[in-house]
Design an enzyme around this catalytic site. Structure first.
Site, PDB file in Angstrom:
ATOM      1  CE  LYS A 111      40.836  44.854  16.204  1.00  0.00           C
ATOM      2  NZ  LYS A 111      41.226  43.599  15.610  1.00  0.00           N
TER       3      LYS A 111
HETATM    4  C1  LIG Z   1      41.810  42.409  15.845  1.00  0.00           C
HETATM    5  C2  LIG Z   1      42.009  41.409  14.794  1.00  0.00           C
HETATM    6  C3  LIG Z   1      42.241  40.045  15.087  1.00  0.00           C
HETATM    7  C4  LIG Z   1      42.378  39.521  16.508  1.00  0.00           C
HETATM    8  O1  LIG Z   1      41.176  39.536  17.222  1.00  0.00           O
HETATM    9  P1  LIG Z   1      41.203  39.477  18.818  1.00  0.00           P
HETATM   10  O2  LIG Z   1      39.804  39.702  19.234  1.00  0.00           O
HETATM   11  O3  LIG Z   1      42.104  40.610  19.262  1.00  0.00           O
HETATM   12  O4  LIG Z   1      41.742  38.155  19.224  1.00  0.00           O
HETATM   13  C5  LIG Z   1      42.386  39.155  14.026  1.00  0.00           C
HETATM   14  N1  LIG Z   1      42.325  39.569  12.749  1.00  0.00           N
HETATM   15  C6  LIG Z   1      42.110  40.863  12.426  1.00  0.00           C
HETATM   16  C7  LIG Z   1      42.076  41.262  10.987  1.00  0.00           C
HETATM   17  C8  LIG Z   1      41.941  41.828  13.422  1.00  0.00           C
HETATM   18  O5  LIG Z   1      41.730  43.115  13.079  1.00  0.00           O
END
Ligand SMILES: *Cc1c(COP(=O)(O)O)cnc(C)c1O
Length: 493
Positions: A111
């Protein structure tokens, strides 16, 4: 200039700056630009430049009302010394495949790639004299800290985060309650994540509150993953990882590659689709799901059905039943059929299910594959990857690795996206490796994982031990609005 309109109607166009400030379109759709794919990036250029240069190039293509100078400033601020490697998102070997490590940012989860950038893009878009913006977000763990870290200290903006008391991991809680910065607010809520999210939605819908804040020149906004300003930065690492493989001589420019992506809200893997439309040679995008496998069923059958049990898994950031960003794929795969998208989303809201026409599914299946891993398969993959390849991966990454291993190798080089540091999920990783973790707190698990594997916890996480708790507010769900109002008063006056 790139113009954006809703996936559900073409009537109102906005600039990318406006799309980033607004987040969601007024009719509930997501902002898309019909210029996607009209500019294709030169692979030769991408392969000869740094992550930062590629990020500026990608953003300049998708958000063309930002000047080159503005974007260079944003990129430098977003991907500076808060990352523990100048490569930003390095690619490393994973047996005969590759691992794209997206967790080297300040909060050790992918993120950060987007949430370090979004505040910069918003800051430029609002200008020096624009309204003050308070970001309000509910978190089940990862997003809250990434938003706090991204918005902390940014002029004219503040951030307020709510998390469910007692329902995030030790490490996740400490990451949030130790957050520095005069423009941040954190509050635990006596309730579940759904309570937090429900209350935050009510805050956004509260007209009276909006008016009181408006008198003080403050607007509320969200840092939701459907924001164009979160999606666009994620396209960069698809191009940059390709460039890394070219420089390692694992591929030649023009060779196709396959990406496998641990998926929740569909933002990450959609960015891969954007990269493909922008000229990256992508053979396939593999959507990996945990036990919440609504996307696996959808890609297999063409029916998206959210009417199913919700599973709490050891890959919690993928515990999602409605993958919002899928709406953008439906738009592009149907050649921009707003009417279709609008009716599908109406079905989803009213009946909890929609069926996509076969012609659109054919287009989607020509690019996307899928697979799922339940918790048992996830644990087994963490153990085997460590034993056989000497690579320690977190549960989200393990879901993708399991699905990649189950997918027949098509002869392309394959890149598995790694979305979190294993040290963010110490207890689950330790128990997957066969250790007993009963009664151990987050730091005890961290120590044990270091000892067992001979790896080192990232300083961003081990340093929390010395952190001071700065935010100890706890409130009942009905007090969330009042907390936001007082945070605005404190941060902006
Ligand atoms: C948010 C997140 C995901 C999923 O990503 P999306 O863009 O929502 O599909 C996968 N792994 C981690 C560690 C995340 O924080």
């Amino acid at each position: 200039m790139s113009f954006y309109h809703s996936t559900r109607s073409e009537t109102n166009s906005v600039t990318s700056k406006q799309a980033i400030l607004t987040g969601i379109a007024p009719d509930g759709g997501l902002y898309v630009s019909d210029e996607l794919g009209s500019t294709r990036l030169s692979l030769e250029t991408v392969c000869s430049q740094s992550y930062h240069q590629t990020a500026a190039l990608v953003l300049g293509t998708l958000l063309s009302d930002y000047s080159g100078e503005e974007l260079t400033r944003c990129v430098d601020a977003a991907y500076g010394s808060q990352w523990d490697t100048t490569a930003v998102c390095p690619v490393t070997p994973l047996g005969t495949d590759w691992l794209l490590e997206l967790y080297h940012g300040p909060t050790c989860a992918f993120k950060d790639v987007a949430l370090q950038m979004l505040p910069q893009l918003m800051g430029v878009a609002r200008g020096a004299n624009g309204e003050k913006i308070m970001i309000v977000t509910a978190t089940s763990g990862d997003t809250g800290k990434a938003a706090l870290d991204g918005f902390a200290g940014v002029d004219g903006m503040g951030v307020t985060v709510f998390y469910p008391a007692g329902k995030v991991s030790d490490i996740q809680r400490l990451q949030m309650v130790t957050q520095l910065g005069g423009n941040v607010a954190v509050c635990a809520v006596n309730g579940t994540f759904d309570d937090c999210q429900g209350q935050v939605k009510r805050v956004f819908a509260d007209r009276a509150l909006a008016e009181r804040l408006s008198e003080r020149g403050v607007v509320l906004s969200s840092a939701n993953s459907i924001n164009v300003g979160r999606l666009a930065p994620q396209v960069s690492y698809y191009f940059d990882s390709y460039a890394q493989l070219v420089r390692r001589e694992a591929i030649r420019p023009g060779d196709e590659v396959t990406f496998c992506v641990p998926t929740g809200n569909f933002g990450d893997v959609l960015a891969g689709y954007y990269a493909k439309r922008m000229g990256l040679p992508v053979r396939r995008l593999i959507v990996a799901s945990n036990a919440n496998d609504v996307l696996t069923d959808f890609l297999t059958t063409g029916v998206y059905d959210r009417r199913r049990d919700f599973h709490k898994t050891i890959s919690p950031s993928m515990d999602i039943l409605v993958s919002s960003n899928l709406e953008r794929l439906l738009y592009f795969a149907s050649n921009g059929d707003c009417e279709l998208v609008s009716s599908l989303m109406g079905d989803l809201a009213e009946k909890g299910v929609y069926t996509v026409p076969e012609s659109v599914m054919e287009e989607i299946r020509s690019v996307f594959s899928c697979g799922r891993a339940d918790d048992a398969a996830t644990r087994e993959t963490i153990l085997n990857t460590w034993r056989e390849l000497d690579v320690l991966i977190d549960p989200h990454t393990a879901v993708a690795k399991h699905v990649l291993d189950a997918t027949p190798n098509d002869g392309t080089e394959r890149i598995c996206l790694s979305t979190a540091s294993p040290y963010k999920f110490c207890a689950d990783v330790l128990s997957a490796l066969g250790e007993v973790t009963d009664g151990m707190n987050g730091f005890a698990c961290m120590d044990a994982l270091e000892k067992l594997t001979g790896t080192v916890a990232p300083p961003q996480l081990s340093g929390l031990r010395a952190g001071t708790v700065l935010h100890d507010d706890v409130c009942d769900p009905e007090r969330v609005g009042a907390f936001v109002e007082s945070a605005c008063a404190r941060v902006f006056l």
